[in-house]
Design a protein around this motif. Structure first.
Motif, PDB file in Angstrom:
ATOM      1  N   VAL A 145     -40.733   9.023 -47.903  1.00 49.23           N
ATOM      2  CA  VAL A 145     -41.126   7.703 -48.409  1.00 49.23           C
ATOM      3  C   VAL A 145     -40.508   7.457 -49.785  1.00 49.23           C
ATOM      4  O   VAL A 145     -39.948   6.380 -50.058  1.00 49.23           O
ATOM      5  CB  VAL A 145     -42.661   7.593 -48.495  1.00 49.23           C
ATOM      6  N   VAL A 146     -40.585   8.457 -50.661  1.00 49.50           N
ATOM      7  CA  VAL A 146     -40.060   8.304 -52.013  1.00 49.50           C
ATOM      8  C   VAL A 146     -38.530   8.237 -51.990  1.00 49.50           C
ATOM      9  O   VAL A 146     -37.918   7.481 -52.757  1.00 49.50           O
ATOM     10  CB  VAL A 146     -40.555   9.447 -52.914  1.00 49.50           C
ATOM     11  N   GLN A 147     -37.904   8.989 -51.113  1.00 51.19           N
ATOM     12  CA  GLN A 147     -36.444   8.925 -50.976  1.00 51.19           C
ATOM     13  C   GLN A 147     -35.998   7.533 -50.552  1.00 51.19           C
ATOM     14  O   GLN A 147     -34.969   7.031 -51.027  1.00 51.19           O
ATOM     15  CB  GLN A 147     -35.967   9.972 -49.980  1.00 51.19           C
ATOM     16  N   GLU A 148     -36.754   6.899 -49.679  1.00 46.97           N
ATOM     17  CA  GLU A 148     -36.404   5.536 -49.275  1.00 46.97           C
ATOM     18  C   GLU A 148     -36.548   4.576 -50.453  1.00 46.97           C
ATOM     19  O   GLU A 148     -35.740   3.652 -50.595  1.00 46.97           O
ATOM     20  CB  GLU A 148     -37.285   5.083 -48.112  1.00 46.97           C
ATOM     21  N   ARG A 149     -37.530   4.797 -51.315  1.00 42.91           N
ATOM     22  CA  ARG A 149     -37.659   3.980 -52.520  1.00 42.91           C
ATOM     23  C   ARG A 149     -36.412   4.130 -53.390  1.00 42.91           C
ATOM     24  O   ARG A 149     -35.919   3.157 -53.967  1.00 42.91           O
ATOM     25  CB  ARG A 149     -38.897   4.407 -53.319  1.00 42.91           C
ATOM     26  N   ALA A 150     -35.911   5.362 -53.487  1.00 45.80           N
ATOM     27  CA  ALA A 150     -34.711   5.612 -54.286  1.00 45.80           C
ATOM     28  C   ALA A 150     -33.503   4.911 -53.678  1.00 45.80           C
ATOM     29  O   ALA A 150     -32.719   4.265 -54.399  1.00 45.80           O
ATOM     30  CB  ALA A 150     -34.464   7.107 -54.400  1.00 45.80           C
ATOM     31  N   ARG A 151     -33.338   5.029 -52.363  1.00 45.14           N
ATOM     32  CA  ARG A 151     -32.221   4.341 -51.698  1.00 45.14           C
ATOM     33  C   ARG A 151     -32.299   2.842 -51.917  1.00 45.14           C
ATOM     34  O   ARG A 151     -31.277   2.179 -52.171  1.00 45.14           O
ATOM     35  CB  ARG A 151     -32.219   4.676 -50.206  1.00 45.14           C
ATOM     36  N   GLN A 152     -33.498   2.280 -51.830  1.00 41.15           N
ATOM     37  CA  GLN A 152     -33.668   0.852 -52.017  1.00 41.15           C
ATOM     38  C   GLN A 152     -33.301   0.437 -53.430  1.00 41.15           C
ATOM     39  O   GLN A 152     -32.664  -0.611 -53.645  1.00 41.15           O
ATOM     40  CB  GLN A 152     -35.112   0.447 -51.710  1.00 41.15           C
ATOM     41  N   ARG A 153     -33.667   1.245 -54.417  1.00 38.23           N
ATOM     42  CA  ARG A 153     -33.306   0.946 -55.799  1.00 38.23           C
ATOM     43  C   ARG A 153     -31.788   0.882 -55.961  1.00 38.23           C
ATOM     44  O   ARG A 153     -31.261  -0.010 -56.619  1.00 38.23           O
ATOM     45  CB  ARG A 153     -33.890   1.989 -56.741  1.00 38.23           C
ATOM     46  N   PHE A 154     -31.100   1.821 -55.368  1.00 36.03           N
ATOM     47  CA  PHE A 154     -29.641   1.820 -55.457  1.00 36.03           C
ATOM     48  C   PHE A 154     -29.046   0.587 -54.763  1.00 36.03           C
ATOM     49  O   PHE A 154     -28.102  -0.012 -55.261  1.00 36.03           O
ATOM     50  CB  PHE A 154     -29.065   3.090 -54.841  1.00 36.03           C
ATOM     51  N   ARG A 155     -29.623   0.200 -53.630  1.00 37.81           N
ATOM     52  CA  ARG A 155     -29.109  -0.969 -52.910  1.00 37.81           C
ATOM     53  C   ARG A 155     -29.374  -2.251 -53.692  1.00 37.81           C
ATOM     54  O   ARG A 155     -28.545  -3.170 -53.697  1.00 37.81           O
ATOM     55  CB  ARG A 155     -29.742  -1.055 -51.517  1.00 37.81           C
ATOM     56  N   GLU A 156     -30.506  -2.334 -54.365  1.00 34.72           N
ATOM     57  CA  GLU A 156     -30.879  -3.537 -55.111  1.00 34.72           C
ATOM     58  C   GLU A 156     -29.924  -3.818 -56.261  1.00 34.72           C
ATOM     59  O   GLU A 156     -29.602  -4.969 -56.549  1.00 34.72           O
ATOM     60  CB  GLU A 156     -32.292  -3.402 -55.671  1.00 34.72           C
ATOM     61  N   TYR A 157     -29.476  -2.758 -56.935  1.00 37.17           N
ATOM     62  CA  TYR A 157     -28.738  -2.948 -58.163  1.00 37.17           C
ATOM     63  C   TYR A 157     -27.267  -2.630 -58.037  1.00 37.17           C
ATOM     64  O   TYR A 157     -26.556  -2.478 -59.031  1.00 37.17           O
ATOM     65  CB  TYR A 157     -29.365  -2.103 -59.284  1.00 37.17           C
ATOM     66  N   ASP A 158     -26.782  -2.548 -56.826  1.00 40.01           N
ATOM     67  CA  ASP A 158     -25.350  -2.309 -56.628  1.00 40.01           C
ATOM     68  C   ASP A 158     -24.541  -3.511 -57.139  1.00 40.01           C
ATOM     69  O   ASP A 158     -24.866  -4.650 -56.807  1.00 40.01           O
ATOM     70  CB  ASP A 158     -25.071  -2.062 -55.144  1.00 40.01           C
TER      71      ASP A 158
END
Length: 290
Positions: A277-290
């Motif tokens: 769950v936390v790893q998906e939060r991290a992936r989402q953060r990277f996708r948001e600010y690319d």
């Protein structure tokens, strides 16, 4: 395969894997390019372009011969991005990778779009004096062989020892986390792969000793000057880098969020009931600010 790349600030052992959102990966202390590689097992290489490297003094990346400081490392990382042709990246940093990540964001703010900082040092940190058994296991070639043997032949024991050494969990709480990890091969693999990289002797000795000195001498990392968004992740049972380090960072970073993982050790981002769950939060953060 990894190779040494010459930058304007010196050579860096580096490999670039995948295509898509660029992520600069900063391993902990000790570590190396193999540790950085283990850190990105949760990132799809068709979506993320992972820049794995050995930090100064580790493996094939030499220390700065004049002033091997945290700021010198940050400037080396910026020079590496120039050489590789990445104008802007996300950053994934774990543990001892925190200080150079923060200083990179302060000294070269235009280069960083977002950071995920895992159980990382954010202020002065003094390494604990290892026991004799730890010096043998993590500071000698015999210990390195034993860890590799356990990783291959007895991963259950390696998982148990890793969680005991990296956290304060004991008894039933520890047993529950161990059983969960053993039921998830990817989490077992992460612990085994990481364990192979934490020897403080040999080709990692110079980097380890430099980090120990530099991190004990930290006066301020100027966290208040970090302008990019930062996702902080820490386990509340981490005994390697105490949770207060992420709480300290979160209180000073202008744009940050802290996820505190219950019953989480130093490896909880990768090996824990809530890791996916936390790893998906991290992936989402990277996708948001690319």
């Amino acid at each position: 395969m990894e190779k040494c790349t010459q930058t304007a600030r010196g050579p860096v052992e580096v490999e670039v894997v995948g295509t898509g959102i660029p992520v600069l990966v900063l391993h902990g202390s000790p570590g190396g390019i193999d540790g950085a590689r283990a850190m990105t097992q949760f990132l799809d290489k068709d979506v993320f372009c992972c820049i794995h490297l050995s930090r100064p003094g580790y493996c094939k990346t030499p220390l700065d011969p004049i002033a091997p400081s945290i700021d010198a490392e940050a400037d080396l990382l910026a020079a590496l991005l120039d050489t590789l042709g990445f104008p802007r990246v996300c950053v994934l940093a774990w543990s001892g990778g925190g200080p150079p990540a923060y200083r990179l964001a302060v000294r070269h703010p235009s280069r960083i779009s977002a950071m995920v900082i895992i159980a990382a040092i954010s202020s002065s940190w003094v390494a604990s004096k290892p026991h004799l058994s730890e010096r043998i296991m993590f500071g000698t070639s015999i210990g390195e062989w034993l860890i590799k043997y356990m990783a291959t032949h007895n991963p259950e024991h390696l998982v148990e020892e890793a969680l005991k050494g990296e956290g304060s969990l004991r008894g039933k709480k520890l047993h529950a986390v161990i059983q969960h990890i053993l039921a998830h091969p990817a989490q077992v693999k992460l612990i085994a792969d990481t364990a192979r990289t934490i020897n403080i002797g040999g080709e990692r000795k110079a980097g380890w000793q430099n980090d120990v000195k530099n991190y004990a001498d930290i006066k301020t990392l100027e966290l208040e000057c970090v302008s990019c968004p930062v996702l902080l992740v820490h386990g509340d049972a981490d005994s390697d880098v105490l949770p207060v380090y992420s709480q300290y960072a979160q209180a000073r970073l202008p744009n940050s969020e802290l996820i505190m993982m219950a019953r989480g050790t130093h490896v909880s981002f990768y090996a824990h009931q809530e890791a996916e769950v936390v790893q998906e939060r991290a992936r989402q953060r990277f996708r948001e600010y690319d």
